[in-house]
Design an enzyme around this catalytic site. Sequence first.
Site, mmCIF file in Angstrom:
data_model
loop_
_atom_site.group_PDB
_atom_site.id
_atom_site.type_symbol
_atom_site.label_atom_id
_atom_site.label_comp_id
_atom_site.label_asym_id
_atom_site.label_seq_id
_atom_site.Cartn_x
_atom_site.Cartn_y
_atom_site.Cartn_z
ATOM 1 N N LYS A 75 -11.649 -17.916 88.262
ATOM 2 C CA LYS A 75 -12.420 -17.194 89.802
ATOM 3 C C LYS A 75 -13.927 -17.295 90.040
ATOM 4 O O LYS A 75 -14.586 -16.095 90.698
ATOM 5 C CB LYS A 75 -11.522 -16.299 90.297
ATOM 6 C CG LYS A 75 -10.123 -16.593 90.152
ATOM 7 C CD LYS A 75 -9.294 -14.823 90.571
ATOM 8 C CE LYS A 75 -8.404 -14.758 90.180
ATOM 9 N NZ LYS A 75 -7.249 -13.733 89.966
ATOM 10 N N ARG A 86 -11.530 -21.522 71.329
ATOM 11 C CA ARG A 86 -11.940 -23.498 71.017
ATOM 12 C C ARG A 86 -12.344 -23.840 72.640
ATOM 13 O O ARG A 86 -12.190 -23.093 73.497
ATOM 14 C CB ARG A 86 -10.110 -24.058 70.735
ATOM 15 C CG ARG A 86 -11.252 -25.985 71.162
ATOM 16 C CD ARG A 86 -9.964 -27.079 71.294
ATOM 17 N NE ARG A 86 -9.877 -26.920 68.990
ATOM 18 C CZ ARG A 86 -9.716 -28.258 68.867
ATOM 19 N NH1 ARG A 86 -9.102 -28.580 69.473
ATOM 20 N NH2 ARG A 86 -9.386 -28.132 67.667
ATOM 21 N N HIS A 97 -15.960 -27.679 63.100
ATOM 22 C CA HIS A 97 -14.499 -26.896 63.316
ATOM 23 C C HIS A 97 -14.828 -26.838 61.715
ATOM 24 O O HIS A 97 -13.958 -27.076 61.488
ATOM 25 C CB HIS A 97 -13.614 -28.204 63.488
ATOM 26 C CG HIS A 97 -12.813 -28.168 64.327
ATOM 27 N ND1 HIS A 97 -11.995 -26.782 63.841
ATOM 28 C CD2 HIS A 97 -11.369 -28.501 64.122
ATOM 29 C CE1 HIS A 97 -10.660 -27.029 64.281
ATOM 30 N NE2 HIS A 97 -10.938 -28.023 64.173
ATOM 31 N N ARG A 143 -2.214 -29.169 67.645
ATOM 32 C CA ARG A 143 -2.203 -28.707 66.122
ATOM 33 C C ARG A 143 -3.003 -27.026 65.422
ATOM 34 O O ARG A 143 -2.539 -26.528 64.801
ATOM 35 C CB ARG A 143 -2.985 -30.240 65.617
ATOM 36 C CG ARG A 143 -2.598 -30.432 63.413
ATOM 37 C CD ARG A 143 -3.067 -31.965 63.730
ATOM 38 N NE ARG A 143 -3.502 -32.595 64.554
ATOM 39 C CZ ARG A 143 -2.192 -33.259 65.563
ATOM 40 N NH1 ARG A 143 -1.509 -33.240 65.100
ATOM 41 N NH2 ARG A 143 -2.516 -34.017 66.732
ATOM 42 N N THR A 144 -4.542 -27.491 66.260
ATOM 43 C CA THR A 144 -5.165 -26.774 65.844
ATOM 44 C C THR A 144 -4.934 -25.137 65.840
ATOM 45 O O THR A 144 -4.791 -24.180 65.230
ATOM 46 C CB THR A 144 -6.834 -26.458 65.983
ATOM 47 O OG1 THR A 144 -7.163 -27.445 65.589
ATOM 48 C CG2 THR A 144 -8.161 -25.328 65.298
#
Length: 322
Positions: free
Chosen positions: A95, A116, A145, A65-66
């Site tokens: 890596k 995020r 958020h 969604r975000t």
Amino acid sequence: MVYPQKISATFKGKDLISLEQFDPPSIAKLFKTVPKMAEIAKNARPSDILKGKIITLLFYEPSSRTFGSFSASVKQLGGQTLEIINPQEFSSASKGETFEDTIKVFEAYCDAIILRHPETGSSQKAADAAGFIPIINAGDGIGEHPTQALTDLYTIFEKNQTLEGLTGVIAGDILHGRTVHSLIQGLSLYKNNTVYLLSPEKLMLDRKDYRKFSQSGIKIVEITKESQIPKDVDFWYFTRIQKERFLNSSDYESVKDNYILTPKLIKSYAGNKTIFMHPLPRLHEIDRSVDKDVRAVYLTSQIRNGMYLRMALIALILGQIS
Ligand code: NCD
């Protein structure tokens, strides 16, 4: 440099890390831009507000969604996205590249990074690593958020035409819910707001956060039983119990499905003007039959507002509108 910088009505070039950066005039300025973005999104002709701009979506945690909302926001305004999902598994980060190096590399490619990450504080860390471009926090661990909370505040504002003197119930995972933390922080910027936090004791606010929010002026009432829900408040905000944040599954099993928004609960405690919200994804905490209730906004205006608000924020932060 001191981070995060206050927004104080100027968005251009600023990182967006926390609701703490905002004051009511900045939020008012943002909200004034949202209907203009809604017009652009509803218009068949694409806008060129972000023409020539590239925005990186760097997502270390699952999101549909975000992620989709940000990606669509940039494209609605004629910009382009560089979309990096799970870099810890599929890229140089796997890596052993440091987080700071990853940020510096993408900084060279684009005009802003939307991040995020599962670690609280990672957006600030990214902002410290990036020298020139803004970082937008799209969820950092159990921290904040901010763009979801601004969406939620806008949705409440749209209904009430004010963000003062409101009472709401926030239910579910208050401890781990980053959207909850940002929403309480946002409501605390305004006068005379009260939130009832309905959760099992184990999922109540961290005591440090409780003190911080209480001192900021918002009235917080912690409750554990549905029977303690006050009648006829302005909004109900239900949230998912965040299984992935628990150390063992038996702890999760003991608290899941404690509170469920059902037609019966609505009949007992909601009023005609109470709106039903959820940041999504929903599991079982809202009964499907509630979806058709006109007061349910979690699959309608709350979602649409998320895209319009992110369009406004990105355009303001990149200085393409003022
Ligand atoms: C939330 C999140 O990821 O913080 N959803 C969202 O982004 N709108 C809530 C959740 O994951 O439960």
